[in-house]
Scaffold this active site. Structure first.
Site, mmCIF file in Angstrom:
data_model
loop_
_atom_site.group_PDB
_atom_site.id
_atom_site.type_symbol
_atom_site.label_atom_id
_atom_site.label_comp_id
_atom_site.label_asym_id
_atom_site.label_seq_id
_atom_site.Cartn_x
_atom_site.Cartn_y
_atom_site.Cartn_z
ATOM 1 N N ARG A 1 6.737 1.388 13.743
ATOM 2 C CA ARG A 1 7.375 0.785 12.564
ATOM 3 C C ARG A 1 8.529 -0.152 12.941
ATOM 4 N NH1 ARG A 1 5.138 3.870 8.353
ATOM 5 N NH2 ARG A 1 4.704 5.973 9.047
ATOM 6 N N HIS B 1 3.711 -4.165 9.420
ATOM 7 C CA HIS B 1 3.598 -4.001 10.868
ATOM 8 C C HIS B 1 2.304 -4.575 11.432
ATOM 9 C CE1 HIS B 1 6.849 -1.348 9.807
ATOM 10 N NE2 HIS B 1 6.035 -0.553 9.135
ATOM 11 N N ARG C 1 12.562 5.381 12.756
ATOM 12 C CA ARG C 1 11.306 6.128 12.641
ATOM 13 C C ARG C 1 10.403 5.845 13.855
ATOM 14 N NH1 ARG C 1 8.975 5.277 6.793
ATOM 15 N NH2 ARG C 1 7.704 7.052 7.481
ATOM 16 N N PRO D 1 0.791 -1.228 0.000
ATOM 17 C CA PRO D 1 0.000 0.000 0.000
ATOM 18 C C PRO D 1 0.825 1.280 0.000
ATOM 19 C CG PRO D 1 -0.132 -1.115 2.125
ATOM 20 C CD PRO D 1 0.516 -2.074 1.169
ATOM 21 N N ASN D 2 0.325 2.220 -0.787
ATOM 22 C CA ASN D 2 0.868 3.580 -0.910
ATOM 23 C C ASN D 2 2.177 3.656 -1.689
ATOM 24 O OD1 ASN D 2 -1.255 4.833 0.687
ATOM 25 N ND2 ASN D 2 -0.351 3.754 2.414
ATOM 26 N N ASN E 1 8.033 -5.489 -0.446
ATOM 27 C CA ASN E 1 7.885 -4.317 0.418
ATOM 28 C C ASN E 1 6.395 -4.238 0.740
ATOM 29 O OD1 ASN E 1 7.696 -1.907 1.736
ATOM 30 N ND2 ASN E 1 8.982 -0.760 0.316
ATOM 31 N N ALA F 1 2.863 -0.591 5.071
ATOM 32 C CA ALA F 1 2.374 -0.617 6.456
ATOM 33 C C ALA F 1 1.841 -1.996 6.873
ATOM 34 C CB ALA F 1 1.296 0.445 6.643
ATOM 35 N N TYR G 1 10.912 9.077 1.171
ATOM 36 C CA TYR G 1 10.928 8.018 0.148
ATOM 37 C C TYR G 1 11.570 8.441 -1.168
ATOM 38 C CZ TYR G 1 7.683 5.858 3.426
ATOM 39 O OH TYR G 1 7.112 5.317 4.556
ATOM 40 N N HIS H 1 12.583 -2.503 2.752
ATOM 41 C CA HIS H 1 12.009 -1.187 3.050
ATOM 42 C C HIS H 1 12.941 -0.125 2.508
ATOM 43 C CE1 HIS H 1 8.980 -3.054 5.497
ATOM 44 N NE2 HIS H 1 9.939 -3.785 6.036
ATOM 45 N N ILE H 2 12.338 0.911 1.992
ATOM 46 C CA ILE H 2 13.104 2.029 1.447
ATOM 47 C C ILE H 2 13.740 2.808 2.601
ATOM 48 C CG2 ILE H 2 12.879 4.213 0.177
ATOM 49 C CD1 ILE H 2 10.399 2.750 -1.229
ATOM 50 N N SER H 3 12.934 3.082 3.618
ATOM 51 C CA SER H 3 13.416 3.861 4.762
ATOM 52 C C SER H 3 13.968 2.921 5.841
ATOM 53 C CB SER H 3 12.256 4.689 5.344
ATOM 54 O OG SER H 3 11.248 3.838 5.847
ATOM 55 N N GLU I 1 12.387 -9.380 2.486
ATOM 56 C CA GLU I 1 11.620 -8.201 2.924
ATOM 57 C C GLU I 1 12.465 -6.959 2.669
ATOM 58 O OE1 GLU I 1 10.683 -8.305 7.120
ATOM 59 O OE2 GLU I 1 10.097 -6.191 7.154
ATOM 60 N N ARG J 1 4.999 10.801 -2.817
ATOM 61 C CA ARG J 1 4.651 10.602 -1.416
ATOM 62 C C ARG J 1 5.838 10.926 -0.511
ATOM 63 N NH1 ARG J 1 4.688 4.567 1.211
ATOM 64 N NH2 ARG J 1 3.845 5.170 3.225
ATOM 65 N N ASP K 1 1.828 -15.624 7.148
ATOM 66 C CA ASP K 1 1.435 -17.002 6.825
ATOM 67 C C ASP K 1 1.599 -17.312 5.343
ATOM 68 O OD1 ASP K 1 0.836 -17.461 9.466
ATOM 69 O OD2 ASP K 1 -1.343 -17.376 9.223
HETATM 70 C C1 DQA Z 1 8.049 1.263 4.090
HETATM 71 C C2 DQA Z 1 8.058 1.529 5.597
HETATM 72 C C3 DQA Z 1 6.685 1.311 6.187
HETATM 73 O O1 DQA Z 1 6.702 1.566 7.581
HETATM 74 C C4 DQA Z 1 5.689 2.245 5.544
HETATM 75 O O2 DQA Z 1 4.385 1.990 6.054
HETATM 76 C C5 DQA Z 1 5.705 2.181 4.065
HETATM 77 C C6 DQA Z 1 6.996 2.100 3.396
HETATM 78 C C7 DQA Z 1 9.403 1.581 3.448
HETATM 79 O O3 DQA Z 1 9.633 1.106 2.327
HETATM 80 O O4 DQA Z 1 10.219 2.306 4.016
HETATM 81 O O5 DQA Z 1 4.675 2.287 3.407
HETATM 82 O O6 DQA Z 1 7.780 -0.112 3.880
#
Ligand code: DQA
Length: 144
Positions: A109, A78, A105, A10-11, A72, A75, A23, A98-100, A96, A18, A85
């Site tokens: 998270r 979390h 943070r 998502p997002n 990725n 959210a 990001y 994550h960009i950040s 897995e 964004r 599963d």
């Molecule tokens: C994220 C980190 C997550 O906490 C956040 O909800 C995202 C992006 C990252 O790539 O840093 O949507 O997965």
């Protein structure tokens, strides 16, 4: 030809627009073109959804045939036991990403419900986290 599936949650369709301070300014599609050029020996497929069940369906669909999945989960990382599963259910290694640096943070998270089901985790390197995940999947150790 190695088959790698990237799954963004998502997002992440809004990358480039964004929260650029967190990001970056690059849309994922542009980055993906570059990534595909770096790894001509790989077929890199891409899927993004804002819906948890669609992410799970994609893991099921690709997680038995592909050489690796890069996830990725945004959210849902979390919150989603269902994604945990799904990752456990498939046979392909899942990285897995994550960009950040989520650990630098907000406290909410700092917990990932999916890390324990994944082969490994790469985070905090901006979009380069995805390239590092491809490297991890191509490394011989992944067969362990
Ligand atoms: C994220 C980190 C997550 O906490 C956040 O909800 C995202 C992006 C990252 O790539 O840093 O949507 O997965």
């Amino acid at each position: 030809m190695k088959k790698i599936q990237i799954i963004n949650g998502p997002n992440l369709n809004l990358l480039g627009k964004r929260e650029p301070a967190v990001y970056g300014n690059t849309a994922f599609e542009g980055y993906l073109d570059e990534l595909r050029k770096i790894y001509p020996q790989c077929e890199i497929s891409y899927f993004q959804s804002n819906l948890e069940g669609e992410l799970i369906n994609k893991i099921h669909e690709t997680g038995f045939g592909y050489d690796g999945l890069i996830l990725n989960a945004g959210a849902y990382t979390h919150t989603s036991l269902a994604l945990h599963d799904a990752i456990k259910a498939v046979t392909s290694p899942v990285v897995e990403v994550h960009i950040s640096n989520v650990h630098a943070r907000e406290p909410f998270r700092h917990v990932s419900l999916i890390s324990a089901a994944c082969k490994g985790v790469i985070l905090g390197f901006g979009l380069d986290s995805y390239r590092l995940a491809v490297e991890a999947l191509l490394a011989p150790e992944i067969d362990n």
